[in-house]
Scaffold this motif. Structure first.
Motif, mmCIF file in Angstrom:
data_model
loop_
_atom_site.group_PDB
_atom_site.id
_atom_site.type_symbol
_atom_site.label_atom_id
_atom_site.label_comp_id
_atom_site.label_asym_id
_atom_site.label_seq_id
_atom_site.Cartn_x
_atom_site.Cartn_y
_atom_site.Cartn_z
ATOM 1 N N ARG A 284 25.889 44.528 74.263
ATOM 2 C CA ARG A 284 24.629 44.909 74.132
ATOM 3 C C ARG A 284 24.383 45.656 72.901
ATOM 4 N N SER A 286 26.274 45.660 70.044
ATOM 5 C CA SER A 286 26.668 45.249 68.713
ATOM 6 C C SER A 286 26.061 43.853 68.385
ATOM 7 N N GLY A 288 23.018 42.063 69.757
ATOM 8 C CA GLY A 288 21.628 41.770 70.424
ATOM 9 C C GLY A 288 21.677 40.977 71.688
ATOM 10 N N LEU A 289 21.053 39.845 71.732
ATOM 11 C CA LEU A 289 20.770 39.181 72.623
ATOM 12 C C LEU A 289 21.905 38.516 73.315
#
Length: 494
Positions: A284, A286, A288-289
Motif C-alpha cells: 500500500r 510503496s 500504489g495499486l
C-alpha cells in the motif's frame, strides 16, 4: 444405478501438474508468506530468511518419507494406509480418524480467513462497508468449493492449479520488484545470525523462528489422497510431494529474503501479518495499486487451500468408508463425475456450520485461531507418526528395499524437526519462545483429546466385532482392477 455409485474413484483422471498443485495450494503459499511466516520475525528478526531455509531442510526429511511411502502404497487412504502398513492397522485407523477430522476443519478455517480479510479490506477502502459483514464472503467461498468438488477431481484439481499459479506469480513478481528496489541494501547477511530479535540472539532466535515457519509447510502431503485418480501414481505421487515441499520452500526463501532486505533487517523483528509493517502495508505504502494484487493473491490462496483440503478430507473419508470403518454412505460416488458426493455434502455442512457457529459464537478471528490450533496440532502429530511408519515399513521390507539414510536417518530427523513444532502449536511452554494458549484457543487441546478418545472407543468396538475391517486399512486398492465396480451391496470385495 446403485452399482454406479460405489466402487472406485475415476482412474487416470489427472496427472503430475494437477497433483503437484494439489499439494502446493494445500500449503497456501501466498497466505503463508503474508500471514504465517512473519510470526517467526519476532524471534529471528532480519535473520528470518535463514530460519525459513532451516525449516525447509527440516521439512524435506518428512516430505521424503511421505514421498517414499506414497510411491510404495498409492492409496486414497494415504497417511492411514501408510501407518497401517508401517506400524499397525489399529494405528492406521486412529491416524485416519484424526486426519479426516482436521482436514474437514481446514475449509472452514480458510473460509473464515476469506471472510474477515475481505470484509476488513473493503471496510478500510470504503468505511460505509460494515467491517463485521464477513459471512457472505465465507458462504460464497463454500459454494464455490462444493461445486468444484461435485464436478469431480479433474475440475477441482484444475481449478486449484489456476489459483495456485496466480498466487505464486503475484508474490514472485512482487518479490523481484522488492529486491530491485532494495538496491545496495541486498545482503547475504540475512542468511546469518547477526540480525535476530532482541532477547533471542544468534542460533536460538533462528531456531525459534524456524519452528514457527515449519508450520507454513503443512499440506505438502495433500497430493497423496489423490493417488487412485492419478496417472502412474507411484511415480507421480513421489514427484508431487517432494516437488511441492522443495519448490514452495524455495518460494518462501526468495519472498522472505526480498521483504527482509527491502524493509530492513534491523527493523524486521517488528514485521507482522497486518498494519504498515506487513506485506499488504508495504504494498500500500510503496507500490500504489499493486497492493490489490497482493490482497487478491491472499484471498485466492484461501480458496485454493480450502479446495485442496476438501479433496483430501473427502478422499480419505471415502477410503475409510469403503472398508466400513466409517459410515458406508461416505463411499457414495456420483455416477458420472465419480466424485464422493456424500463426503462433499458432509464437508460443506461441516464448513458452513463451523464458520457460522464459531464465527458468531466468538468472532471470525478467534474462531480462526481456535481451528488453526486444532488442525496444526493433529497434522504435526500425524507427520511424526508417518515418519515412524516410514522406518517401520522399510525395515520390514527387506534389505534390498531398505536404505539406511532415506528410511531411518531421515525419519528420525523429521521427528526431531516436528516435535518442537508440535509443542509450539499446542502452546506447551517447553521452550522460552512458546506462548501459553489462552481461552478459547486453549480449548483446542481438549477438543483434540475428546475426538481421539472417541476414535479409541470406535476402534475397540470394531476390533471386537469386525476386526477384519481394521485390517483393511492396510489395503492398497489401486492394485486391484476388480475393485472398480464393487458388489451389489455397495462394498468392495476382500
Amino acid at each position: 444405478m446403485h452399482e454406479e455409485t460405489t466402487g472406485a474413484l475415476r482412474r487416470d483422471a489427472i496427472g503430475l501438474r494437477e497433483v503437484l498443485f494439489q499439494s502446493i495450494t494445500a500449503m497456501a503459499p501466498a497466505a503463508a508468506v503474508a500471514a504465517s511466516i512473519p510470526s517467526g520475525a519476532a524471534f529471528a528478526g532480519g535473520s528470518l530468511p535463514l530460519a525459513v531455509l532451516v525449516a525447509l531442510v527440516a521439512c524435506l526429511f518428512t516430505a521424503s518419507c511421505v514421498a517414499e511411502l506414497a510411491r510404495e502404497l498409492p492409496a486414497a487412504g494415504s497417511v492411514a494406509t501408510y501407518t497401517a502398513r508401517g506400524l499397525h492397522p489399529a494405528i492406521g485407523f486412529l491416524v485416519g480418524w484424526g486426519y479426516v477430522f482436521v482436514e474437514m476443519l481446514v475449509p472452514p478455517l480458510l473460509l473464515l480467513q476469506l471472510g474477515f480479510t475481505t470484509a476488513g479490506t473493503l471496510h478500510e477502502e470504503w468505511s460505509s462497508y460494515p467491517a463485521d459483514l464477513w459471512w457472505p464472503w465465507s458462504l460464497a467461498g463454500a459454494a464455490v468449493i462444493a461445486v468444484a468438488g461435485y464436478l469431480g477431481v479433474r475440475a477441482s484439481a484444475r481449478f486449484g492449479t489456476v489459483l495456485g499459479v496466480f498466487e505464486i506469480l503475484v508474490l514472485l513478481v512482487f518479490a523481484v520488484w522488492l529486491i530491485g528496489r532494495a538496491g545496495d541494501a541486498n545482503t547475504l547477511s540475512v542468511f546469518g545470525t547477526s540480525h535476530t530479535a532482541e532477547g533471542y540472539a544468534g542460533v536460538s532466535g533462528v531456531f525459534a523462528g524456524s519452528v514457527y515457519t515449519v508450520l507454513a509447510f503443512a499440506g505438502f502431503e495433500a497430493a497423496a489422497p489423490l493417488a487412485e485418480e492419478t496417472r502412474d501414481p507411484r511415480r507421480t505421487m513421489h514427484r508431487a510431494v517432494l516437488g511441492a515441499a522443495l519448490g514452495i520452500g524455495l518460494f518462501y526463501v526468495v519472498t522472505t529474503y526480498a521483504m527482509t532486505v527491502y524493509f530492513g533487517p534491523e527493523r524486521f523483528a517488528a514485521f507482522g501479518a497486518s498494519g504498515a509493517a506487513s506485506w499488504e502495508g508495504v504494498a500500500r505504502a510503496s507500490f500504489g495499486l499493486f497492493w490489490v494484487l497482493v490482497f487478491l493473491a491472499v484471498v485466492n490462496s484461501t480458496i485454493a487451500n480450502a479446495n485442496a483440503c476438501a479433496n483430501v478430507s473427502t478422499r480419505t473419508a471415502f477410503a475409510l468408508a469403503r472398508i466400513r470403518v466409517l459410515p458406508r454412505l461416505l463411499a457414495t460416488l456420483h455416477p458420472r463425475h465419480r466424485s464422493p458426493v456424500a463426503g462433499i455434502a458432509l464437508q460443506t455442512v461441516v464448513a458452513v456450520g463451523a464458520v457460522l457457529g464459531l464465527g458468531f459464537g466468538y468472532d471470525p478471528v478467534t474462531a480462526f485461531l481456535l481451528l488453526a490450533t486444532v488442525i496444526v496440532t493433529v497434522v504435526v502429530g500425524v507427520y511424526i507418526v508417518v515418519n515412524l511408519a516410514c522406518a517401520g515399513y522399510f525395515l520390514r521390507a527387506g534389505r534390498q528395499a531398505f536404505k539406511p539414510v532415506r528410511h531411518l536417518l531421515f525419519p528420525l530427523l523429521g521427528i526431531a524437526a516436528f516435535v518442537p513444532a508440535l509443542l509450539t502449536a499446542a502452546g506447551l511452554p517447553v521452550f522460552d519462545f512458546v506462548t501459553e494458549l489462552t481461552a478459547p484457543v486453549s480449548y483446542a487441546g481438549p477438543v483434540v483429546g475428546l475426538w481421539m478418545a472417541a476414535g479409541v472407543v470406535v476402534l475397540l468396538v470394531l476390533m471386537r466385532r469386525h476386526p477384519e475391517r481394521i485390517a483393511e486399512t492396510a489395503r492398497v486398492h489401486v492394485e486391484e482392477p476388480h475393485a472398480v465396480t464393487g458388489r451389489q451391496d455397495g462394498t468392495v470385495p476382500y
